[in-house]
Design an enzyme around this catalytic site. Structure first.
Site, PDB file in Angstrom:
ATOM      1  N   GLY A 244     -59.113 -48.033  52.259  1.00  0.00           N
ATOM      2  CA  GLY A 244     -57.947 -48.784  51.834  1.00  0.00           C
ATOM      3  C   GLY A 244     -57.080 -48.178  50.759  1.00  0.00           C
ATOM      4  O   GLY A 244     -55.990 -48.701  50.478  1.00  0.00           O
ATOM      5  N   ARG A 319     -44.891 -48.543  63.526  1.00  0.00           N
ATOM      6  CA  ARG A 319     -45.082 -49.026  62.161  1.00  0.00           C
ATOM      7  C   ARG A 319     -43.804 -49.615  61.539  1.00  0.00           C
ATOM      8  O   ARG A 319     -43.866 -50.653  60.882  1.00  0.00           O
ATOM      9  CB  ARG A 319     -45.635 -47.917  61.262  1.00  0.00           C
ATOM     10  CG  ARG A 319     -47.059 -47.494  61.624  1.00  0.00           C
ATOM     11  CD  ARG A 319     -47.682 -46.622  60.530  1.00  0.00           C
ATOM     12  NE  ARG A 319     -47.992 -47.417  59.359  1.00  0.00           N
ATOM     13  CZ  ARG A 319     -47.288 -47.427  58.250  1.00  0.00           C
ATOM     14  NH1 ARG A 319     -46.209 -46.659  58.130  1.00  0.00           N
ATOM     15  NH2 ARG A 319     -47.650 -48.198  57.231  1.00  0.00           N
ATOM     16  N   CYS A 351     -35.383 -50.732  74.958  1.00  0.00           N
ATOM     17  CA  CYS A 351     -34.462 -51.866  75.083  1.00  0.00           C
ATOM     18  C   CYS A 351     -34.934 -53.040  74.228  1.00  0.00           C
ATOM     19  O   CYS A 351     -35.353 -54.081  74.738  1.00  0.00           O
ATOM     20  CB  CYS A 351     -34.356 -52.271  76.550  1.00  0.00           C
ATOM     21  SG  CYS A 351     -32.990 -53.370  76.879  1.00  0.00           S
ATOM     22  N   TYR A 380     -52.045 -44.299  62.086  1.00  0.00           N
ATOM     23  CA  TYR A 380     -51.483 -45.456  62.781  1.00  0.00           C
ATOM     24  C   TYR A 380     -50.153 -45.110  63.441  1.00  0.00           C
ATOM     25  O   TYR A 380     -49.247 -45.928  63.476  1.00  0.00           O
ATOM     26  CB  TYR A 380     -51.356 -46.647  61.823  1.00  0.00           C
ATOM     27  CG  TYR A 380     -52.673 -46.967  61.162  1.00  0.00           C
ATOM     28  CD1 TYR A 380     -53.696 -47.589  61.873  1.00  0.00           C
ATOM     29  CD2 TYR A 380     -52.925 -46.582  59.845  1.00  0.00           C
ATOM     30  CE1 TYR A 380     -54.926 -47.837  61.283  1.00  0.00           C
ATOM     31  CE2 TYR A 380     -54.158 -46.836  59.247  1.00  0.00           C
ATOM     32  CZ  TYR A 380     -55.144 -47.462  59.972  1.00  0.00           C
ATOM     33  OH  TYR A 380     -56.364 -47.695  59.391  1.00  0.00           O
TER      34      TYR A 380
END
Length: 432
Positions: A244, A319, A351, A380
């Site tokens: 983290g 993201r 789109c 990610y």
């Protein structure tokens, strides 16, 4: 720190390089868009984190959900990294990359019995168990195989990680872990069940944490729990402190704490437990080691807005849309001093109004054909990519010095169509 820098290009002008490889040359060879990972950056980030725990009994288990590219995993495995996985697919990937099973921890709230059986048969180090039903399923699965599963219960400390709400995992309302107040009772249940061996405690409160205070609060509770468990005759010999620790996405904002500062905090809070320490860094190691390279298709000038339309989209890097995340964007050809700037939205071909890489971003004026690099995209990024709008997944490239390898090739449209099947009654009739 990363190893993406401007260098003098052939014929004049500075070109962004990944280590010693020109991104312009790479784009000409591989096509755009593509992800590019720097071996030197991966190695440096792993070593800096590992050095923070030099002399301690520590296992650095890279969080595979951050980046599951086989080249990235094999690079880290050669440095001695363990792995934290959350699915059988990730487990199979790390085994294919050469990671020893005894260096693997299995996390996740929804492990199936089949996934548990595969991990047990491979002999992984431990399961991070997240609920009583999972505990019972693991007991039944291990017992049926005549095996024993080393476990840590993931305990939810109800600590606010002060991060984006979609990546906070340590609050009571989050789906992760068992409530702190119920932990002792569940350890007693684990001790009574066959096939499981409760030897550890796991605590992970979230991702992209930029302040050490939430860690301090969580680790204090973890230490308190370990002391309570030991006073109740549980032989706790390892703790998994999760991951983290945040990374710098913006050069104009204060940098998050360094691994050395985090390491000191760990030693100060739980260093006297005499336990093996497990960590699950993912973003910290991979984020700044990767970029997404894209080509400008059009510059669309509207009345209220200017749009720089590029060939990478939200399906390639979600993201910004999913987390409102900010990624710096660098032109691959370094702009001349004093080059004119424009403010535009950098958008893709998908789109959706939400298909953007940057909003209201001040950038040097770009033209069709120019290349850009979306920075800090190594975590990610590719792992969250999809084929939305039937767009092909983009290739991934690993650079090491002046060498590069395409570690995930760009598929063909035929590959995409071949993965599906039409029922017999819907197959088109062949014309004579």
């Amino acid at each position: 720190m990363h190893h993406f820098t401007y260098r003098q290009g052939v014929g004049g002008g500075s070109i962004l390089h990944a280590e010693d490889v020109s991104l312009a040359d790479l784009a000409a060879s591989v096509g755009t868009p593509f992800y590019c990972y720097s071996t030197a950056t991966l190695e440096r980030h792993y070593r800096v984190f590992a050095d923070a725990f030099e002399g301690a009994d520590a296992e650095i288990c890279f969080s595979v959900k951050a980046n599951s590219n086989l080249g990235v995993l094999a690079t880290l495995a050669r440095l001695g990294a363990g792995m934290d996985v959350v699915s059988e697919g990730e487990l199979r990937r790390v085994l294919a990359a050469g990671v020893q099973p005894e260096r693997i921890a299995f996390s996740g709230v929804g492990k199936t019995a089949d996934e548990m059986a595969f991990a047990l048969e491979e002999g992984i180090f431990a399961f991070n168990v997240e609920s009583e039903p999972e505990l019972r399923t693991l007991s039944e699965t291990a017992s049926a195989l005549g095996l024993s599963a080393r476990i840590a219960l993931r305990v939810n400390p109800d600590v606010d990680a002060q991060t984006h709400h979609k990546i906070a995992t340590g609050k009571a309302e989050n789906k992760f872990g068992v409530p702190y107040g119920e932990a002792l009772a569940l350890y007693r249940l684990a001790a009574a069940l066959p096939g499981v061996d409760p030897r550890g405690v796991h605590m992970h409160i979230g991702s992209q944490i930029t302040d050490l205070a939430p860690f301090r609060n969580a680790f204090a509770l973890l230490k308190q729990l370990v002391d309570e468990l030991r006073s109740n005759s549980f032989a706790i010999d390892f703790v998994n402190l999760g991951g983290g620790l945040g990374v710098p996405y913006r050069s104009d904002q204060p940098a998050p704490p360094l691994p050395a500062e985090y390491g000191k905090l760990v030693r100060d809070t739980v260093g006297d437990l005499g336990c093996k320490l497990l960590f699950e860094p993912g973003r910290l190691i991979a984020a700044n080691a990767g970029i997404l390279v894209s080509r400008v298709l059009y510059v669309k000038r509207g009345e209220p807005k200017t749009f720089t339309v590029v060939d990478a989209a939200m399906n390639d890097l979600i993201r910004p849309t999913l987390y409102e995340a900010y990624h710096e964007i660098w032109p691959v050809a370094e702009p001349a001093p004093g080059a004119p700037m424009i403010t535009s939205d950098v958008v893709g071909p998908v789109c959706e109004t939400g298909d953007y890489l940057a909003l209201d971003r001040a950038l040097p004026e770009l033209r069709s054909g120019d290349l850009i690099a979306v920075m800090t995209a190594g975590a990610y990024g590719a792992v969250l990519a999809s084929q939305y709008n039937s767009r092909l997944l983009v290739p991934e490239v690993l650079v090491a010095g002046d060498r590069y390898a395409v570690t995930r090739p760009r598929p063909h449209y035929g590959d995409m169509l071949a993965a599906e099947r039409l029922p017999d009654w819907l197959k088109p009739e062949r014309r004579a």
